[in-house]
Scaffold this motif. Structure first.
Motif, PDB file in Angstrom:
ATOM      1  N   SER A  95       2.398   1.778  -3.469  1.00  0.00           N
ATOM      2  CA  SER A  95       1.364   2.228  -4.409  1.00  0.00           C
ATOM      3  C   SER A  95       0.990   3.683  -4.161  1.00  0.00           C
ATOM      4  CB  SER A  95       0.115   1.356  -4.282  1.00  0.00           C
ATOM      5  OG  SER A  95       0.405   0.038  -4.613  1.00  0.00           O
ATOM      6  N   PHE A  96       0.853   4.053  -2.890  1.00  0.00           N
ATOM      7  CA  PHE A  96       0.490   5.433  -2.553  1.00  0.00           C
ATOM      8  C   PHE A  96       1.577   6.406  -2.989  1.00  0.00           C
ATOM      9  CE2 PHE A  96       0.723   8.986   0.444  1.00  0.00           C
ATOM     10  CZ  PHE A  96      -0.519   9.573   0.210  1.00  0.00           C
ATOM     11  N   THR A  97       2.851   6.085  -2.708  1.00  0.00           N
ATOM     12  CA  THR A  97       3.923   7.009  -3.082  1.00  0.00           C
ATOM     13  C   THR A  97       4.069   7.103  -4.602  1.00  0.00           C
ATOM     14  OG1 THR A  97       5.529   5.231  -2.736  1.00  0.00           O
ATOM     15  CG2 THR A  97       5.254   6.819  -0.965  1.00  0.00           C
ATOM     16  N   TYR A 144       0.825  -1.210   0.000  1.00  0.00           N
ATOM     17  CA  TYR A 144       0.000   0.000   0.000  1.00  0.00           C
ATOM     18  C   TYR A 144       0.857   1.257   0.000  1.00  0.00           C
ATOM     19  CZ  TYR A 144      -4.455  -2.362   0.648  1.00  0.00           C
ATOM     20  OH  TYR A 144      -5.571  -3.127   0.460  1.00  0.00           O
ATOM     21  N   LEU A 203       1.316   9.360  -5.758  1.00  0.00           N
ATOM     22  CA  LEU A 203       1.618  10.747  -5.381  1.00  0.00           C
ATOM     23  C   LEU A 203       2.649  11.355  -6.323  1.00  0.00           C
ATOM     24  CD1 LEU A 203       1.216  13.040  -3.346  1.00  0.00           C
ATOM     25  CD2 LEU A 203       3.076  12.040  -2.011  1.00  0.00           C
TER      26      LEU A 203
END
Length: 101
Positions: free
Chosen positions: A47-49, A44, A52
């Motif tokens: 994927s988030f970074t 997670y 972003l």
């Protein structure tokens, strides 16, 4: 922690006439569960970074392509288009008798 529990388990398996070891079983369970949690959280986080960074690259490219005045006009046009959307109206009455019991 995972490596240590696996090594302890291998030593226990290789021991002749090894009896039950509840502490080893509990340690292996917690190490495995903790490792799974870390792997999921890592996925997670990665994927988030990545998302972003992708958004930041898109914003930088947008700023490089358009002047501040062009971006301002675009934002104003989007706001005007959103306000211009009419509210839904009630449907006209029909001549049906309604639900039948």
């Amino acid at each position: 922690m995972l490596l240590e529990s696996q090594l302890r388990m291998l030593i226990w398996i290789g021991t002749a006439n090894a009896g039950p070891d509840p502490d080893l079983a509990k340690n292996c369970f917690y190490a495995t569960a903790g490792s799974i949690v870390v792997l999921v959280v890592e996925g997670y986080f990665v994927s988030f970074t990545e998302a972003l960074w992708r958004v930041l690259r898109i914003k930088r490219a947008h700023r490089a392509l358009y002047t501040a005045e062009e971006r301002s006009h675009l934002r104003d046009a989007i706001r005007a288009a959103q306000r211009a959307t009419p509210a839904p109206t009630a449907s006209p009455p029909t001549r049906s008798p309604g639900p039948v019991a």
